[in-house]
Design a protein around this motif. Sequence first.
Motif, mmCIF file in Angstrom:
data_model
loop_
_atom_site.group_PDB
_atom_site.id
_atom_site.type_symbol
_atom_site.label_atom_id
_atom_site.label_comp_id
_atom_site.label_asym_id
_atom_site.label_seq_id
_atom_site.Cartn_x
_atom_site.Cartn_y
_atom_site.Cartn_z
ATOM 1 N N ALA A 145 0.792 -1.230 0.000
ATOM 2 C CA ALA A 145 0.000 0.000 0.000
ATOM 3 C C ALA A 145 0.823 1.278 0.000
ATOM 4 O O ALA A 145 0.425 2.265 -0.608
ATOM 5 C CB ALA A 145 -0.957 0.010 1.194
ATOM 6 N N THR A 146 1.968 1.285 0.659
ATOM 7 C CA THR A 146 2.731 2.527 0.776
ATOM 8 C C THR A 146 3.835 2.677 -0.262
ATOM 9 O O THR A 146 4.356 3.776 -0.435
ATOM 10 C CB THR A 146 3.363 2.656 2.180
ATOM 11 O OG1 THR A 146 4.255 1.569 2.381
ATOM 12 C CG2 THR A 146 2.297 2.684 3.251
ATOM 13 N N VAL A 147 4.192 1.594 -0.955
ATOM 14 C CA VAL A 147 5.315 1.643 -1.892
ATOM 15 C C VAL A 147 4.866 1.435 -3.335
ATOM 16 O O VAL A 147 5.199 2.227 -4.218
ATOM 17 C CB VAL A 147 6.388 0.597 -1.516
ATOM 18 C CG1 VAL A 147 7.531 0.598 -2.513
ATOM 19 C CG2 VAL A 147 6.909 0.845 -0.106
ATOM 20 N N TYR A 148 4.129 0.364 -3.592
ATOM 21 C CA TYR A 148 3.673 0.081 -4.958
ATOM 22 C C TYR A 148 2.239 -0.439 -4.902
ATOM 23 O O TYR A 148 1.982 -1.617 -4.692
ATOM 24 C CB TYR A 148 4.594 -0.911 -5.673
ATOM 25 C CG TYR A 148 4.425 -0.860 -7.176
ATOM 26 C CD1 TYR A 148 4.819 0.263 -7.899
ATOM 27 C CD2 TYR A 148 3.843 -1.911 -7.871
ATOM 28 C CE1 TYR A 148 4.652 0.330 -9.276
ATOM 29 C CE2 TYR A 148 3.678 -1.850 -9.254
ATOM 30 C CZ TYR A 148 4.083 -0.723 -9.937
ATOM 31 O OH TYR A 148 3.917 -0.649 -11.305
ATOM 32 N N ASN A 149 1.304 0.493 -5.077
ATOM 33 C CA ASN A 149 -0.121 0.190 -4.985
ATOM 34 C C ASN A 149 -0.782 0.353 -6.361
ATOM 35 O O ASN A 149 -0.097 0.534 -7.366
ATOM 36 C CB ASN A 149 -0.784 1.089 -3.931
ATOM 37 C CG ASN A 149 -0.592 2.574 -4.228
ATOM 38 O OD1 ASN A 149 -0.436 2.994 -5.369
ATOM 39 N ND2 ASN A 149 -0.597 3.382 -3.182
ATOM 40 N N CYS A 150 -2.101 0.318 -6.401
ATOM 41 C CA CYS A 150 -2.808 0.429 -7.684
ATOM 42 C C CYS A 150 -2.567 1.779 -8.349
ATOM 43 O O CYS A 150 -2.461 1.863 -9.578
ATOM 44 C CB CYS A 150 -4.296 0.154 -7.515
ATOM 45 S SG CYS A 150 -5.171 1.204 -6.321
ATOM 46 N N ASN A 151 -2.453 2.854 -7.564
ATOM 47 C CA ASN A 151 -2.155 4.163 -8.143
ATOM 48 C C ASN A 151 -0.773 4.170 -8.798
ATOM 49 O O ASN A 151 -0.591 4.739 -9.877
ATOM 50 C CB ASN A 151 -2.205 5.267 -7.081
ATOM 51 C CG ASN A 151 -3.605 5.600 -6.627
ATOM 52 O OD1 ASN A 151 -4.593 5.249 -7.260
ATOM 53 N ND2 ASN A 151 -3.701 6.277 -5.506
ATOM 54 N N ALA A 152 0.216 3.556 -8.149
ATOM 55 C CA ALA A 152 1.578 3.512 -8.698
ATOM 56 C C ALA A 152 1.600 2.738 -10.014
ATOM 57 O O ALA A 152 2.281 3.134 -10.969
ATOM 58 C CB ALA A 152 2.533 2.885 -7.682
ATOM 59 N N PHE A 153 0.850 1.648 -10.077
ATOM 60 C CA PHE A 153 0.770 0.839 -11.290
ATOM 61 C C PHE A 153 0.206 1.664 -12.443
ATOM 62 O O PHE A 153 0.775 1.718 -13.538
ATOM 63 C CB PHE A 153 -0.107 -0.393 -11.012
ATOM 64 C CG PHE A 153 -0.251 -1.344 -12.151
ATOM 65 C CD1 PHE A 153 0.670 -2.368 -12.333
ATOM 66 C CD2 PHE A 153 -1.328 -1.261 -13.038
ATOM 67 C CE1 PHE A 153 0.535 -3.280 -13.378
ATOM 68 C CE2 PHE A 153 -1.472 -2.153 -14.080
ATOM 69 C CZ PHE A 153 -0.543 -3.171 -14.252
ATOM 70 N N VAL A 154 -0.909 2.358 -12.196
ATOM 71 C CA VAL A 154 -1.531 3.197 -13.232
ATOM 72 C C VAL A 154 -0.627 4.387 -13.567
ATOM 73 O O VAL A 154 -0.525 4.783 -14.730
ATOM 74 C CB VAL A 154 -2.945 3.634 -12.795
ATOM 75 C CG1 VAL A 154 -3.505 4.707 -13.708
ATOM 76 C CG2 VAL A 154 -3.874 2.414 -12.770
#
Length: 185
Positions: A145-154
Amino acid sequence: MVAILAVVVSSCQSEDKAPLPRYTSDARDLKKPVTAQQQAGRRFIEFRSRYALTYGHTYVVFGSADKNGRMISPEVAGLAPASEDAAPYVIGHFIPVPATTGETDGDLEEQYRSASWRVMLTDAEYNDTVAYIRKLQARSRLWEATVYNCNAFVADIAKHMGYKTPGIWLRPQQFITNLREMNTG
């Protein structure tokens, strides 16, 4: 780590707004809206967020549109814990957990959409973007959640396309809205 967790927790405390209007842009002229008629037979990528039991989910939908702007055989890519169970989701706020990069429950259901931005693409732009999405899916095996989440992927997909991206710790609806606003003026 405590400071990062505090930022994430505080960013997740705000309330989502009611579903936001759908926006469509042309990759060649992001400031010019596209009508449904102009979408016919064209390829697109749609950056989306949806409501969920938690703070929501961010993902992309891509494919072709018919003459009314409706999706034809859409595909979905996003990053989420690879389990229907809540435990990996909770654990993933502290350590990385196995992830899935495809469609998750509710992604294509209209009643859950909270924000979206569709970008119409040429065939060459679409093929390049889809090739990148496939590579990203192949290498994205963990969610945290804090490093590589769904927002980071998009955000990785958007950056590949040349777009500016907001911070990854926003709620999904805010992330998609800010992404659109940062790139369309």
